[in-house]
Design a protein around this motif. Structure first.
Motif, PDB file in Angstrom:
ATOM      1  N   ARG A 133       0.830  -1.207   0.000  1.00 43.03           N
ATOM      2  CA  ARG A 133       0.000   0.000   0.000  1.00 43.03           C
ATOM      3  C   ARG A 133       0.864   1.256   0.000  1.00 43.03           C
ATOM      4  N   GLU A 134       1.979   1.221   0.714  1.00 44.22           N
ATOM      5  CA  GLU A 134       2.894   2.356   0.716  1.00 44.22           C
ATOM      6  C   GLU A 134       3.521   2.572  -0.661  1.00 44.22           C
ATOM      7  N   MET A 135       3.883   1.477  -1.325  1.00 42.31           N
ATOM      8  CA  MET A 135       4.435   1.598  -2.666  1.00 42.31           C
ATOM      9  C   MET A 135       3.419   2.232  -3.612  1.00 42.31           C
ATOM     10  N   LEU A 136       2.144   1.871  -3.442  1.00 37.44           N
ATOM     11  CA  LEU A 136       1.088   2.478  -4.259  1.00 37.44           C
ATOM     12  C   LEU A 136       0.978   3.972  -3.967  1.00 37.44           C
ATOM     13  N   ARG A 137       1.058   4.334  -2.711  1.00 35.41           N
ATOM     14  CA  ARG A 137       0.930   5.743  -2.315  1.00 35.41           C
ATOM     15  C   ARG A 137       1.980   6.620  -2.984  1.00 35.41           C
ATOM     16  N   VAL A 138       3.221   6.160  -3.042  1.00 31.08           N
ATOM     17  CA  VAL A 138       4.302   7.014  -3.545  1.00 31.08           C
ATOM     18  C   VAL A 138       4.468   6.939  -5.058  1.00 31.08           C
ATOM     19  N   THR A 139       3.664   6.100  -5.723  1.00 32.86           N
ATOM     20  CA  THR A 139       3.743   5.954  -7.178  1.00 32.86           C
ATOM     21  C   THR A 139       2.784   6.925  -7.860  1.00 32.86           C
ATOM     22  N   LYS A 140       3.233   7.517  -8.954  1.00 30.78           N
ATOM     23  CA  LYS A 140       2.387   8.418  -9.725  1.00 30.78           C
ATOM     24  C   LYS A 140       1.262   7.642 -10.414  1.00 30.78           C
ATOM     25  N   PRO A 141       0.121   8.282 -10.664  1.00 35.89           N
ATOM     26  CA  PRO A 141      -0.933   7.622 -11.436  1.00 35.89           C
ATOM     27  C   PRO A 141      -0.396   7.133 -12.781  1.00 35.89           C
ATOM     28  N   GLY A 142      -0.702   5.895 -13.119  1.00 37.39           N
ATOM     29  CA  GLY A 142      -0.183   5.298 -14.341  1.00 37.39           C
ATOM     30  C   GLY A 142       1.169   4.642 -14.169  1.00 37.39           C
ATOM     31  N   GLY A 143       1.799   4.834 -13.012  1.00 31.99           N
ATOM     32  CA  GLY A 143       3.100   4.234 -12.750  1.00 31.99           C
ATOM     33  C   GLY A 143       2.993   2.760 -12.394  1.00 31.99           C
ATOM     34  N   LYS A 144       4.137   2.109 -12.248  1.00 30.17           N
ATOM     35  CA  LYS A 144       4.139   0.657 -12.060  1.00 30.17           C
ATOM     36  C   LYS A 144       4.939   0.230 -10.842  1.00 30.17           C
ATOM     37  N   VAL A 145       4.665  -0.992 -10.410  1.00 31.57           N
ATOM     38  CA  VAL A 145       5.463  -1.677  -9.401  1.00 31.57           C
ATOM     39  C   VAL A 145       6.001  -2.951 -10.027  1.00 31.57           C
ATOM     40  N   VAL A 146       7.253  -3.289  -9.710  1.00 30.44           N
ATOM     41  CA  VAL A 146       7.851  -4.560 -10.123  1.00 30.44           C
ATOM     42  C   VAL A 146       8.450  -5.210  -8.878  1.00 30.44           C
ATOM     43  N   ILE A 147       7.961  -6.390  -8.569  1.00 28.27           N
ATOM     44  CA  ILE A 147       8.435  -7.135  -7.400  1.00 28.27           C
ATOM     45  C   ILE A 147       9.146  -8.392  -7.881  1.00 28.27           C
ATOM     46  N   CYS A 148      10.378  -8.553  -7.475  1.00 30.49           N
ATOM     47  CA  CYS A 148      11.128  -9.771  -7.761  1.00 30.49           C
ATOM     48  C   CYS A 148      11.336 -10.495  -6.437  1.00 30.49           C
ATOM     49  N   GLU A 149      10.838 -11.719  -6.358  1.00 24.37           N
ATOM     50  CA  GLU A 149      10.918 -12.427  -5.083  1.00 24.37           C
ATOM     51  C   GLU A 149      10.988 -13.929  -5.322  1.00 24.37           C
ATOM     52  N   PHE A 150      11.612 -14.621  -4.376  1.00 23.83           N
ATOM     53  CA  PHE A 150      11.585 -16.082  -4.422  1.00 23.83           C
ATOM     54  C   PHE A 150      10.141 -16.550  -4.390  1.00 23.83           C
ATOM     55  N   SER A 151       9.867 -17.650  -5.099  1.00 24.23           N
ATOM     56  CA  SER A 151       8.486 -18.094  -5.212  1.00 24.23           C
ATOM     57  C   SER A 151       8.431 -19.615  -5.231  1.00 24.23           C
ATOM     58  N   THR A 152       7.394 -20.163  -5.858  1.00 22.50           N
ATOM     59  CA  THR A 152       7.148 -21.607  -5.816  1.00 22.50           C
ATOM     60  C   THR A 152       7.427 -22.237  -7.179  1.00 22.50           C
ATOM     61  N   ASP A 196       2.632 -18.176  -2.733  1.00 22.19           N
ATOM     62  CA  ASP A 196       2.970 -18.543  -4.100  1.00 22.19           C
ATOM     63  C   ASP A 196       2.531 -17.447  -5.071  1.00 22.19           C
ATOM     64  N   GLN A 197       2.749 -17.661  -6.349  1.00 13.04           N
ATOM     65  CA  GLN A 197       2.534 -16.612  -7.348  1.00 13.04           C
ATOM     66  C   GLN A 197       1.102 -16.080  -7.359  1.00 13.04           C
ATOM     67  N   THR A 218      13.536 -18.975 -13.931  1.00 13.82           N
ATOM     68  CA  THR A 218      14.229 -20.174 -13.439  1.00 13.82           C
ATOM     69  C   THR A 218      13.222 -21.181 -12.886  1.00 13.82           C
ATOM     70  N   GLY A 219      12.197 -21.464 -13.683  1.00 10.65           N
ATOM     71  CA  GLY A 219      11.231 -22.493 -13.310  1.00 10.65           C
ATOM     72  C   GLY A 219      10.353 -22.157 -12.124  1.00 10.65           C
ATOM     73  N   GLY A 220      10.254 -20.871 -11.797  1.00  9.41           N
ATOM     74  CA  GLY A 220       9.416 -20.467 -10.676  1.00  9.41           C
ATOM     75  C   GLY A 220      10.171 -20.342  -9.365  1.00  9.41           C
ATOM     76  N   ILE A 221      11.480 -20.595  -9.363  1.00 13.92           N
ATOM     77  CA  ILE A 221      12.271 -20.316  -8.163  1.00 13.92           C
ATOM     78  C   ILE A 221      12.090 -18.849  -7.783  1.00 13.92           C
ATOM     79  N   VAL A 222      12.024 -18.026  -8.812  1.00 14.76           N
ATOM     80  CA  VAL A 222      11.807 -16.585  -8.651  1.00 14.76           C
ATOM     81  C   VAL A 222      10.629 -16.200  -9.539  1.00 14.76           C
ATOM     82  N   ALA A 223       9.848 -15.231  -9.100  1.00 21.16           N
ATOM     83  CA  ALA A 223       8.765 -14.698  -9.924  1.00 21.16           C
ATOM     84  C   ALA A 223       8.839 -13.177  -9.930  1.00 21.16           C
TER      85      ALA A 223
END
Length: 231
Positions: A133-152, A196-197, A218-223
Motif C-alpha cells: 500500500r505504501e508503494m502504491l501511495r508514492v507511485t504516480k498515477p499510471g506508474g508501475k510496481v515490479v516485485i522480484c521475489e523467491f516463489s514456488t 505462491d505466485q 528459473t522455473g518459478g524459483i523466482v517470480a
C-alpha cells in the motif's frame, strides 16, 4: 551473530543484514549459482526505466540493484532500512543517493515516483501488505510496481528437489561463503513460508494495484510480479 525469525521483527531483520553486508552480493551469486545477475537484469527490463524518470528501488541493500536504472539515465533512489547495507553501498557506489527508510512507512511524498521496485526484500518485511500500500501511495498515477521475489517452482518434482536444497544444502554452503551463515537458515525458512505466485498477485490487487500479472524465472524459483496504479 544475529538472525531473524519468521515473526520478522524489524530490529532483528535489520541487524541480520548489517551482519552480512560486506559479503552479501558475493554470497548471493554463489548460492544462486550465478542466477542472481540474470534476475537483476530481468527486473531492470521489466521496470524499463528511461532518462528523466524517477525510480524507487526498495530493499536496495548495497545499491547493486539500482545501477541499471542509473545507467539508463533515470533518477534512482535506493532505499533500505539496514544501515550496515547502506554504509557498505555508499563505500562502493558514492554516486548513488542511498536513503534509509522503512518499507511500511516510506519517507517520500505521495505520487513521487514513476516506478517502484523491490527485489528479494518484500519477503523480509513484517507487514508486506502495508508495504504494498505504501508503494502504491508514492507511485504516480499510471506508474508501475515490479516485485522480484523467491516463489514456488512450477514443476512438482523440481519443487521437491528445491525444497531439499533450501533446507539441507544451502546452510552448509553459506557457512563457507557468508559472514553470518545463520542468516541463510532464515532465508530458507522465509522462502518456504512465502505466498505462491497467485496468492501474491491477489495481495497486490487487494492493495489497490491494477493489471497485476507475473512471470516465472528459473522455473518459478523466482517470480516477477507487476502492477500499475490506476491513472
Amino acid at each position: 551473530m544475529t538472525r531473524a525469525h519468521l515473526d520478522k521483527q524489524p530490529q532483528d531483520v535489520a541487524a541480520m543484514f548489517d551482519d552480512v553486508a560486506a559479503k552479501y552480493d558475493r554470497t548471493n551469486d554463489v548460492l544462486s549459482l550465478g542466477q542472481a545477475r540474470l534476475w537483476r537484469r530481468a527486473v531492470a527490463d521489466a521496470v524499463g526505466a528511461v532518462a528523466g524518470q524517477r525510480i524507487l528501488d526498495l530493499g536496495a541493500g548495497t545499491g547493486t540493484s539500482s545501477l541499471p536504472f542509473l545507467e539508463a539515465g533515470a533518477d534512482v533512489v535506493p532505499c533500505d532500512f539496514s544501515i550496515g547495507m547502506l554504509t557498505e553501498g555508499k563505500n562502493r557506489h558514492p554516486e548513488l543517493a542511498l536513503t534509509a527508510g522503512d518499507a511500511t512507512r516510506l519517507p517520500f511524498a505521495d505520487e513521487s515516483f514513476d516506478a517502484v521496485t523491490i527485489s528479494f526484500a518484500l519477503r523480509n518485511v513484517q507487514d508486506h501488505e502495508a508495504a504494498m500500500r505504501e508503494m502504491l501511495r508514492v507511485t504516480k498515477p499510471g506508474g508501475k510496481v515490479v516485485i522480484c521475489e523467491f516463489s514456488t517452482p512450477t514443476w512438482t518434482p523440481f519443487r521437491t528437489v528445491y525444497t531439499e536444497y533450501l533446507m539441507r544444502a544451502l546452510p552448509p554452503v553459506a557457512t563457507k561463503v557468508s559472514s553470518n551463515p545463520e542468516a541463510y537458515v532464515y532465508l530458507a525458512e522465509s522462502i518456504r513460508s512465502w505466498p505462491d505466485q497467485p496468492a501474491l498477485a491477489a495481495e497486490l490487487q487487494q492493495a489497490g494495484w491494477t493489471k497485476v500479472a507475473w512471470r516465472n524465472l528459473t522455473g518459478g524459483i523466482v517470480a516477477l510480479h507487476r502492477g500499475f496504479k490506476a491513472p
